[in-house]
Every structure is written in C-alpha cells, then in structure tokens.
Design a protein around this motif. Structure first.
Motif, PDB file in Angstrom:
ATOM      1  N   ASP A   1       0.860  -1.178   0.000  1.00 54.83           N
ATOM      2  CA  ASP A   1       0.000   0.000   0.000  1.00 54.83           C
ATOM      3  C   ASP A   1       0.893   1.222   0.000  1.00 54.83           C
ATOM      4  N   THR A   2       0.366   2.373   0.331  1.00 55.84           N
ATOM      5  CA  THR A   2       1.176   3.586   0.314  1.00 55.84           C
ATOM      6  C   THR A   2       2.135   3.659   1.494  1.00 55.84           C
ATOM      7  N   VAL A   3       1.990   2.729   2.444  1.00 52.97           N
ATOM      8  CA  VAL A   3       2.878   2.708   3.614  1.00 52.97           C
ATOM      9  C   VAL A   3       4.109   1.845   3.357  1.00 52.97           C
ATOM     10  N   GLY A   4       3.940   0.700   2.708  1.00 56.80           N
ATOM     11  CA  GLY A   4       5.077  -0.170   2.462  1.00 56.80           C
ATOM     12  C   GLY A   4       4.691  -1.463   1.780  1.00 56.80           C
ATOM     13  N   VAL A   5       5.712  -2.295   1.524  1.00 59.73           N
ATOM     14  CA  VAL A   5       5.538  -3.569   0.830  1.00 59.73           C
ATOM     15  C   VAL A   5       5.459  -4.694   1.859  1.00 59.73           C
ATOM     16  N   GLN A   6       4.428  -5.513   1.757  1.00 57.38           N
ATOM     17  CA  GLN A   6       4.281  -6.646   2.658  1.00 57.38           C
ATOM     18  C   GLN A   6       4.897  -7.921   2.084  1.00 57.38           C
ATOM     19  N   SER A   7       4.731  -8.141   0.779  1.00 55.28           N
ATOM     20  CA  SER A   7       5.300  -9.347   0.171  1.00 55.28           C
ATOM     21  C   SER A   7       5.387  -9.176  -1.343  1.00 55.28           C
ATOM     22  N   VAL A   8       6.297  -9.967  -1.950  1.00 51.75           N
ATOM     23  CA  VAL A   8       6.508  -9.960  -3.397  1.00 51.75           C
ATOM     24  C   VAL A   8       6.439 -11.394  -3.892  1.00 51.75           C
TER      25      VAL A   8
END
Length: 287
Positions: free
Chosen positions: A53-60
């Motif tokens: 989201d606009t806060v950060g990446v959780q997983s790829v």
C-alpha cells in the motif's frame, strides 16, 4: 469515401516489464498511467504480484519466467513496439528471461529502472539478481535510471575502500554496457534534487529541481516511464530526459494522498487544471 484511421494505430506503443502495485502508486499501474498521460499505448508483461500500500511492501510474489515470456512475446508478435521499459523483475529467472526477450529486438530502445528496493527500503533484489542485471541487462540498456543508492549498489567494487562518487558510479555503469545513465538525487542530502545524465564522454546535462516536502511513492517509475514515452514519441535521449523530468516534477508538485502513507504522483495533473484538454502533454513534447 474516406475512412478514419483508428487512433490506437497512431500512438507509439511501449512494452513494460514490471510488478503490480495494488495501490497504483508505483509499479506497472504507475507505468500505464504515465504512458497513457503522455499519449502512448502501454503494453505490459507482469513480472510479479506485490502486496503493498502507500505505507510499504508486505510481500513480493514473482511470476514464472515462462508466463512472463508468454506475455511479452505474444504482444511483440502482434504489435510494433517503440520502446521497452523495465522495472521490478523480482527473480533471477525473470532477469534472464527479459534479457533474452529484449536481446531479440536490439533496435528497440531500452529504458531500465533498476528498482532494488522500495522507497521505504523493502528489498526487491538480492545480490544474485543484481549480478545478473549487470551482466545480462546493462549491455543492452539504452538508458539506466538509478537513484544514487541504486547506482552505488550496482557499481560497487570489492576493492573500494571508500564509497565511490556518483561520477565514478556512472562511469562504471557505462563501462558495464549502459549507453547513458541518469542518476537521480532524490535520496541525497542536498538542498535541491540534482539529476545528472551521463554518457560515454561524461556529463551531458545536470538539472536542479526544487526539493518538495513529503515522501512520494512511485516517482522513479513515473520518471523512467515518461522517458520511455518521450523516446517512443521520437525524442532524443537528452530531450526525453529533459521533458520527462519536467513532467515528473509537475506530477509531484500536484500530488495525491489517497491512503495513510506516502503521496502519489498525479500523472493526470493536467486534466485537473483550468487549461483546455488539448494542452495535455504528448510523447516527445516538452511539458
């Protein structure tokens, strides 16, 4: 009787290799919006699905190299492509697959945005991937667009006793095969953002931009895609770099904040101005 030429056939097509971003702040969604805003027809080959989201990446979650290759070759067999743009590749297998695909089209300009981490610092590429980028993609790259930390990481040398200067990094990256390198200064501790374009003979142009307040999600994707769009529209590398910087700064000076995290560039800022729609930017035109 006259017939109208379909508009889509008049637009230069750009094929993007990149990961998805469900927030549409960065990634392939940002590429699509940027290219469409500049009057290009975006084509896509998805490399990975991210949870962010606009806060950060959780997983790829990288897609298989086979599926990536099928996407790209299917559209390449169907439509003429005026430029390639590469973003997050997310796996060694995908680096190798993209290198093989673009290698079959050496006449098509390649703009490579080596996204090694998110703006927050979430890692997208390990050392094995970075080594493959150096060896397989840089020799095919028309223009490389790293920020300063990415340039240092790509150009690092085990013999370095101190951190190499930006100029040394650019020289090394060109020696690795990139024709041009645009190193952006968004992450540097300078009063203004300084972006420098290098060629084989050294500095080609240096542009200073007002450092805007706040943190932005997707500025690098926007810049690289805008350059690809301008080149697809017929601009030279130097003119494309100039015009794309101007466009990108305008998207940042008119930001959106749809979430609780970073600002997002407004790639259609011109559509929300008081100007008439015919003033919208076009590929290859100065904004």
């Amino acid at each position: 009787m006259t017939t109208n030429t379909p508009k889509a056939s008049l637009l230069p097509s750009v094929l993007v290799f990149a990961a998805s971003d469900p927030s549409s702040g960065a990634g392939i969604q940002a590429d699509i919006m940027t290219l469409a805003s500049l009057g290009c027809h975006p084509l896509t080959a998805l490399t990975a699905i991210t949870v962010q989201d606009t806060v950060g990446v959780q997983s790829v979650h990288p897609l298989s190299a086979e599926l990536l290759e099928q996407q790209a070759r299917t559209v390449l067999e169907d439509m003429p492509v005026a430029a390639f743009k590469i973003g997050v590749l997310a796996s060694l297998e995908n680096v190798l697959a993209v290198a093989e695909i673009v290698g079959d089209y050496p006449e098509i300009p390649l703009i490579f945005d080596p996204v090694l981490a998110s703006g927050r610092g979430d890692e997208f590429s390990d050392e094995e991937i970075i080594t493959a980028m150096r060896e397989m993609l840089l020799p095919q790259t028309t223009l490389l667009t790293p920020n300063a930390p990415e340039a240092r990481r790509l150009a690092e040398n085990p013999d370095d006793e101190n951190e190499p200067s930006i100029e040394v990094c650019a020289q090394r990256l060109i020696e690795m095969g990139a024709q041009y390198v645009l190193i952006t200064g968004t992450h540097e501790n300078t009063p203004q953002v300084v972006n420098t374009l290098y060629g084989a003979e050294g500095i080609i142009r240096r542009d200073d931009w007002e450092r805007l307040p706040g943190s932005y999600h997707g500025s690098g994707c926007t810049l690289a895609s805008a350059i690809a769009g301008c080149i697809a529209g017929g601009a030279s590398v130097e003119d494309a770099v100039r015009d794309a910087q101007d466009y990108t700064w305008q998207t940042l000076a008119n930001p959106l904040r749809p979430g609780m995290g970073q600002f997002i560039p407004d790639r259609f800022f011109w559509a929300r101005s008081e100007e008439e729609p015919e003033d919208a930017p076009k590929a290859g035109d100065a904004v």
